[in-house]
Design an enzyme around this catalytic site. Structure first.
Site, PDB file in Angstrom:
ATOM      1  N   PRO A 227      31.607 -22.468   4.263  1.00  0.00           N
ATOM      2  CA  PRO A 227      31.213 -22.748   2.873  1.00  0.00           C
ATOM      3  C   PRO A 227      29.825 -22.179   2.587  1.00  0.00           C
ATOM      4  CG  PRO A 227      32.159 -24.700   3.885  1.00  0.00           C
ATOM      5  CD  PRO A 227      31.984 -23.689   4.984  1.00  0.00           C
TER       6      PRO A 227
ATOM      7  N   LYS B   6      22.576 -24.164   2.513  1.00  0.00           N
ATOM      8  CA  LYS B   6      23.901 -24.716   2.804  1.00  0.00           C
ATOM      9  C   LYS B   6      23.822 -26.150   3.338  1.00  0.00           C
ATOM     10  CE  LYS B   6      25.427 -20.043   3.969  1.00  0.00           C
ATOM     11  NZ  LYS B   6      25.976 -19.159   5.023  1.00  0.00           N
TER      12      LYS B   6
ATOM     13  N   HIS C 138      41.675 -34.445  12.620  1.00  0.00           N
ATOM     14  CA  HIS C 138      40.364 -33.790  12.552  1.00  0.00           C
ATOM     15  C   HIS C 138      39.305 -34.622  11.824  1.00  0.00           C
ATOM     16  CE1 HIS C 138      42.412 -30.385  14.192  1.00  0.00           C
ATOM     17  NE2 HIS C 138      43.101 -30.136  13.092  1.00  0.00           N
TER      18      HIS C 138
ATOM     19  N   ARG D  48      37.258 -27.245  12.967  1.00  0.00           N
ATOM     20  CA  ARG D  48      36.613 -26.538  14.082  1.00  0.00           C
ATOM     21  C   ARG D  48      35.565 -27.395  14.798  1.00  0.00           C
ATOM     22  NH1 ARG D  48      36.689 -20.874  13.284  1.00  0.00           N
ATOM     23  NH2 ARG D  48      35.622 -20.736  15.299  1.00  0.00           N
TER      24      ARG D  48
ATOM     25  N   ARG E  15      12.529  -3.540   6.756  1.00  0.00           N
ATOM     26  CA  ARG E  15      13.765  -3.874   7.474  1.00  0.00           C
ATOM     27  C   ARG E  15      14.685  -2.656   7.600  1.00  0.00           C
ATOM     28  NH1 ARG E  15      15.156  -9.423   8.045  1.00  0.00           N
ATOM     29  NH2 ARG E  15      17.350  -8.834   8.111  1.00  0.00           N
TER      30      ARG E  15
END
Length: 283
Positions: A2, A60, A100, A119, A164
């Site tokens: 996500p 996140k 899960h 997971r 970079r």
């Protein structure tokens, strides 16, 4: 995993469902889901009896202030990272645990917020009120600016990229440069900006950098409005799929015709991630 729009969607769902949610009972089915000091036992002991306060998102990460009874002062922090497949599910009444399930949290009326993670990479933390979450969670401390913040602008991005050598795709995935962007929205924003994902970051000119800033925020806003993307595991609290995937420009569209020019979309690994682009529209 996500990304910002999906985590923002979850945040809004938690904010709606867990308003003044008093934590009456907690069951940690999978102790490894708890990453804070003291493990699952300390996590359960510290959050029972507290009330959820304001939910925020940083990159996140999901962050909730916790409070004692009706007091305004913070009694701790509850922090969550969904990682690859973590998701929250809301149940108004008592319901049997599903496959899960990692963590279950109830109020006194039996309503449950459930953390499910196929997971099992997702993480939760309890943070003492004597600390800020950024003082205890390294990933939070290292985050770059939010895409919608004033700090994220063409000048900032140009300064961040000017030395970079890595690809621009790699740079957009770097959470220390911009928080919350990931594989899906890096591909989508680079398509809209007309820039190849393999282009060396330091070789981007001012016009290209401005296009990236504009495209990224535009794509993220659209996806948030659609509830994110559900190519695999992502669902909101009510089990509803995100709808952005159906209108994606390039992501998940390998060998399909470009929505702009009709040329086949290509896919290859860039920065270790499956990357999609149009060889005609992106230069």
């Amino acid at each position: 995993m996500p990304e910002l729009p999906e985590v923002e969607t979850v945040k809004r769902g938690l904010k709606n469902r867990l308003k003044d949610f008093y934590i009456h009972d907690v069951e940690v089915i999978t102790p490894r889901s708890i990453s804070s000091e003291g493990g699952s036992k300390a996590f359960v002991k510290n959050i029972i009896g507290l009330k959820s306060g304001e939910w925020t998102r940083r990159g996140k990460y999901l962050i909730c202030s916790l409070h004692s009874s009706d007091r305004e002062e913070i009694a701790g922090w509850w922090v969550v990272h969904l990682r690859m497949t973590g998701q929250f599910q809301w149940f108004q009444k008592k319901t049997k645990s599903c496959k899960h399930t990692r963590v279950r949290i109830w109020n006194k009326d039996g309503a449950e917020i459930r953390f499910v993670d196929t997971r099992n990479f997702g993480q939760m933390w309890w943070i003492s009120p004597t600390f800020l979450p950024t003082e205890k969670i390294t990933g939070l401390k290292k985050l770059g600016p939010e895409p919608f913040s004033k700090e994220f602008n063409p000048f900032y991005l140009q300064e961040s990229l000017k030395k970079r050598k890595r690809s621009i795709k790699s740079s957009l995935l770097d959470q220390s440069i911009v928080a919350g962007a990931g594989n899906i929205y890096a591909d989508e924003s680079l398509f809209q900006a007309g820039i190849l994902p393999t282009k060396e970051s330091k070789k981007l000119n001012k016009t290209e950098i401005k296009k990236i800033c504009t495209s990224l925020t535009h794509i993220l806003k659209i996806s948030i409005g659609e509830g994110g993307t559900s190519f695999k595991d992502f669902r909101d609290l009510e089990g509803v799929n995100g709808k952005y995937g159906g209108q994606a420009w390039v992501y998940g569209r390998e060998n399909k015709p470009c929505r702009k020019c009709g040329v086949k979309i290509l896919k290859a690994k860039v920065a270790g991630r499956g990357t999609h682009w149009c060889p005609n529209c992106q230069k």
